[in-house]
Design a protein around this motif. Structure first.
Motif, PDB file in Angstrom:
ATOM      1  N   GLU A  40      22.606  24.555  -1.086  1.00  0.00           N
ATOM      2  CA  GLU A  40      22.337  25.943  -1.264  1.00  0.00           C
ATOM      3  C   GLU A  40      20.671  25.910  -1.193  1.00  0.00           C
ATOM      4  OE1 GLU A  40      24.310  28.491  -4.665  1.00  0.00           O
ATOM      5  OE2 GLU A  40      25.109  26.457  -4.913  1.00  0.00           O
ATOM      6  N   SER A  41      20.161  27.194  -0.947  1.00  0.00           N
ATOM      7  CA  SER A  41      18.720  27.376  -0.828  1.00  0.00           C
ATOM      8  C   SER A  41      18.205  28.373  -1.781  1.00  0.00           C
ATOM      9  CB  SER A  41      18.208  27.859   0.570  1.00  0.00           C
ATOM     10  OG  SER A  41      18.643  27.050   1.615  1.00  0.00           O
ATOM     11  N   HIS A  42      17.024  27.797  -2.502  1.00  0.00           N
ATOM     12  CA  HIS A  42      16.313  28.554  -3.341  1.00  0.00           C
ATOM     13  C   HIS A  42      15.806  29.956  -2.635  1.00  0.00           C
ATOM     14  CE1 HIS A  42      12.961  30.185  -6.061  1.00  0.00           C
ATOM     15  NE2 HIS A  42      13.719  29.173  -7.075  1.00  0.00           N
ATOM     16  N   PRO A  43      15.834  31.202  -3.143  1.00  0.00           N
ATOM     17  CA  PRO A  43      15.534  32.190  -2.737  1.00  0.00           C
ATOM     18  C   PRO A  43      14.074  32.382  -1.977  1.00  0.00           C
ATOM     19  CG  PRO A  43      15.833  32.745  -4.774  1.00  0.00           C
ATOM     20  CD  PRO A  43      16.335  31.336  -4.520  1.00  0.00           C
ATOM     21  N   LYS A  44      13.165  31.624  -2.850  1.00  0.00           N
ATOM     22  CA  LYS A  44      11.684  31.758  -2.515  1.00  0.00           C
ATOM     23  C   LYS A  44      11.470  30.198  -1.875  1.00  0.00           C
ATOM     24  CE  LYS A  44       7.255  32.707  -4.440  1.00  0.00           C
ATOM     25  NZ  LYS A  44       6.509  32.759  -5.826  1.00  0.00           N
ATOM     26  N   TYR A  45      11.800  29.381  -2.187  1.00  0.00           N
ATOM     27  CA  TYR A  45      11.421  27.988  -1.939  1.00  0.00           C
ATOM     28  C   TYR A  45      12.288  27.198  -0.744  1.00  0.00           C
ATOM     29  CZ  TYR A  45       8.753  28.689  -6.215  1.00  0.00           C
ATOM     30  OH  TYR A  45       7.761  29.346  -7.165  1.00  0.00           O
ATOM     31  N   GLY A  46      13.264  27.572  -0.574  1.00  0.00           N
ATOM     32  CA  GLY A  46      14.186  26.982   0.285  1.00  0.00           C
ATOM     33  C   GLY A  46      14.977  26.008  -0.244  1.00  0.00           C
ATOM     34  N   LYS A  47      15.421  25.130   0.939  1.00  0.00           N
ATOM     35  CA  LYS A  47      16.563  24.115   0.533  1.00  0.00           C
ATOM     36  C   LYS A  47      15.714  22.953  -0.059  1.00  0.00           C
ATOM     37  CE  LYS A  47      19.573  20.602   2.317  1.00  0.00           C
ATOM     38  NZ  LYS A  47      20.216  20.117   3.790  1.00  0.00           N
ATOM     39  N   ALA A  48      16.316  22.433  -1.243  1.00  0.00           N
ATOM     40  CA  ALA A  48      15.750  21.262  -1.979  1.00  0.00           C
ATOM     41  C   ALA A  48      16.311  19.970  -1.319  1.00  0.00           C
ATOM     42  CB  ALA A  48      16.187  21.259  -3.265  1.00  0.00           C
ATOM     43  N   GLU A  49      15.296  19.256  -0.528  1.00  0.00           N
ATOM     44  CA  GLU A  49      16.009  18.220   0.420  1.00  0.00           C
ATOM     45  C   GLU A  49      16.168  16.869  -0.153  1.00  0.00           C
ATOM     46  OE1 GLU A  49      12.873  18.321   3.383  1.00  0.00           O
ATOM     47  OE2 GLU A  49      13.676  20.007   4.245  1.00  0.00           O
ATOM     48  N   TYR A  50      17.355  17.053  -1.170  1.00  0.00           N
ATOM     49  CA  TYR A  50      17.564  15.775  -2.049  1.00  0.00           C
ATOM     50  C   TYR A  50      17.707  14.636  -1.138  1.00  0.00           C
ATOM     51  CZ  TYR A  50      20.084  12.784  -5.259  1.00  0.00           C
ATOM     52  OH  TYR A  50      20.716  11.733  -5.967  1.00  0.00           O
ATOM     53  N   ARG A  51      18.818  14.664  -0.004  1.00  0.00           N
ATOM     54  CA  ARG A  51      19.287  13.766   0.597  1.00  0.00           C
ATOM     55  C   ARG A  51      18.426  13.305   1.485  1.00  0.00           C
ATOM     56  NH1 ARG A  51      23.456  17.696   1.764  1.00  0.00           N
ATOM     57  NH2 ARG A  51      25.328  17.257   0.630  1.00  0.00           N
ATOM     58  N   GLU A  52      17.568  14.177   1.936  1.00  0.00           N
ATOM     59  CA  GLU A  52      16.493  13.690   3.029  1.00  0.00           C
ATOM     60  C   GLU A  52      15.431  12.906   2.075  1.00  0.00           C
ATOM     61  OE1 GLU A  52      18.063  17.565   4.504  1.00  0.00           O
ATOM     62  OE2 GLU A  52      17.614  16.711   2.667  1.00  0.00           O
ATOM     63  N   ILE A  53      15.084  13.189   1.001  1.00  0.00           N
ATOM     64  CA  ILE A  53      13.996  12.369   0.099  1.00  0.00           C
ATOM     65  C   ILE A  53      14.534  10.890  -0.207  1.00  0.00           C
ATOM     66  CG2 ILE A  53      12.923  12.373  -2.124  1.00  0.00           C
ATOM     67  CD1 ILE A  53      12.827  15.526  -1.877  1.00  0.00           C
ATOM     68  N   VAL A  54      15.807  11.002  -0.712  1.00  0.00           N
ATOM     69  CA  VAL A  54      16.413   9.577  -0.790  1.00  0.00           C
ATOM     70  C   VAL A  54      16.567   8.951   0.354  1.00  0.00           C
ATOM     71  CG1 VAL A  54      18.453   8.656  -1.753  1.00  0.00           C
ATOM     72  CG2 VAL A  54      17.770  10.539  -3.046  1.00  0.00           C
ATOM     73  N   ASN A  55      16.922   9.327   1.416  1.00  0.00           N
ATOM     74  CA  ASN A  55      17.020   8.474   2.642  1.00  0.00           C
ATOM     75  C   ASN A  55      15.636   7.988   3.004  1.00  0.00           C
ATOM     76  OD1 ASN A  55      19.900   8.545   3.289  1.00  0.00           O
ATOM     77  ND2 ASN A  55      19.874  10.636   3.824  1.00  0.00           N
ATOM     78  N   ALA A  56      14.598   8.975   2.905  1.00  0.00           N
ATOM     79  CA  ALA A  56      13.310   8.464   3.290  1.00  0.00           C
ATOM     80  C   ALA A  56      12.903   7.333   2.199  1.00  0.00           C
ATOM     81  CB  ALA A  56      12.140   9.706   3.044  1.00  0.00           C
ATOM     82  N   PHE A  57      12.836   7.268   0.894  1.00  0.00           N
ATOM     83  CA  PHE A  57      12.801   6.054   0.275  1.00  0.00           C
ATOM     84  C   PHE A  57      13.567   4.933   0.515  1.00  0.00           C
ATOM     85  CE2 PHE A  57      11.341   9.429  -3.216  1.00  0.00           C
ATOM     86  CZ  PHE A  57      10.049   8.934  -3.176  1.00  0.00           C
ATOM     87  N   LYS A  58      14.949   5.132   0.999  1.00  0.00           N
ATOM     88  CA  LYS A  58      15.467   4.171   1.499  1.00  0.00           C
ATOM     89  C   LYS A  58      15.052   3.221   2.607  1.00  0.00           C
ATOM     90  CE  LYS A  58      20.151   2.602   3.039  1.00  0.00           C
ATOM     91  NZ  LYS A  58      19.776   2.163   4.435  1.00  0.00           N
ATOM     92  N   LYS A  59      14.528   4.390   3.664  1.00  0.00           N
ATOM     93  CA  LYS A  59      14.000   3.827   4.845  1.00  0.00           C
ATOM     94  C   LYS A  59      12.531   3.056   4.666  1.00  0.00           C
ATOM     95  CE  LYS A  59      15.985   7.123   7.782  1.00  0.00           C
ATOM     96  NZ  LYS A  59      15.577   8.546   8.741  1.00  0.00           N
ATOM     97  N   GLU A  60      11.867   3.267   3.504  1.00  0.00           N
ATOM     98  CA  GLU A  60      10.798   2.649   3.071  1.00  0.00           C
ATOM     99  C   GLU A  60      11.161   1.152   2.323  1.00  0.00           C
ATOM    100  OE1 GLU A  60       7.441   3.130   3.866  1.00  0.00           O
ATOM    101  OE2 GLU A  60       8.033   5.032   4.806  1.00  0.00           O
TER     102      GLU A  60
END
Length: 210
Positions: A40-60
């Motif tokens: 789901e997307s926030h009406p003002k801020y858009g999608k909260a990229e939880y999966r993307e953020i977690v995956n990015a930390f994993k890649k680090e």
């Protein structure tokens, strides 16, 4: 705390994680994710990229410990659960400097209580978009401890530096840094994976405190 599939993929379980040179990162998301599906997307801020953020930390190279919290999660109760997981890692022989708790918005507020309850000067914390006017007086029981990076956004209404909270701490804080961004995205700056806050977070979790 029950781990989601994301944690199972990254870590299998805390008991199976070795204490060698691994770096552990707890990621505590914002309140919007508590109350909505990950798509789901926030009406003002858009999608909260939880999966993307977690995956990015994993890649680090971090072993990521995270989950989608239930709606209306109590901050103090959840913080104590995270503190217990940190205690488990420490008992396994993990050095506290290799453990970082990162929180965005409500997650950052929870992380401040983790810092208070853990009271370990060597743990690392990153609070993103979770310092606002009036919170110092409203929540005087927060007593920060650890190496602390605070990231706030200039256009985020009511956002302030965490320095006032640091000054009130009764714990010795060896490393503290406050970064004020100016993306113009208001509170929405923490919804997507943005280099402006992600890169300094990775450096801090890697014990680069400059």
């Amino acid at each position: 705390m029950k781990f989601t599939l994301i944690v199972v993929i990254f870590c299998y379980s805390l008991l199976s994680c070795t204490a060698s040179d691994e770096r552990y990162l707890f990621f505590l998301h914002n309140k919007f994710i508590e109350e909505h599906t990950l798509d789901e997307s926030h009406p003002k801020y858009g999608k909260a990229e939880y999966r993307e953020i977690v995956n990015a930390f994993k890649k680090e190279g971090f072993t990521v410990i995270s989950e989608k919290r239930k709606a209306n999660t109590n901050e103090k109760t959840y913080a104590r659960q995270v503190k217990e997981q940190i205690d488990s890692l420490l008992q396994m022989g993990v050095e506290p400097g290799k453990i970082t708790v990162v929180g965005t918005s409500k997650g950052g507020f929870i992380a401040q209580y983790v810092s208070t309850y853990a009271r370990n000067e060597q743990l690392n914390f990153v609070f993103i978009g979770s310092s606002f006017e009036g919170l110092l007086e409203q929540f005087p029981d927060i007593d920060l401890c650890g190496n602390i990076l605070a990231i706030n956004e200039k256009s985020d209404r009511g956002s302030v530096s965490l320095a006032g909270r640091i000054e009130k701490s009764t714990c010795h804080i060896e490393h503290f840094k406050n970064i004020e961004l100016n993306t113009g995205k208001e509170h929405g700056f923490l919804f997507p994976l943005m280099n402006e806050w992600f890169e300094p977070t990775v450096k801090w979790a890697s014990q680069d405190y400059e």
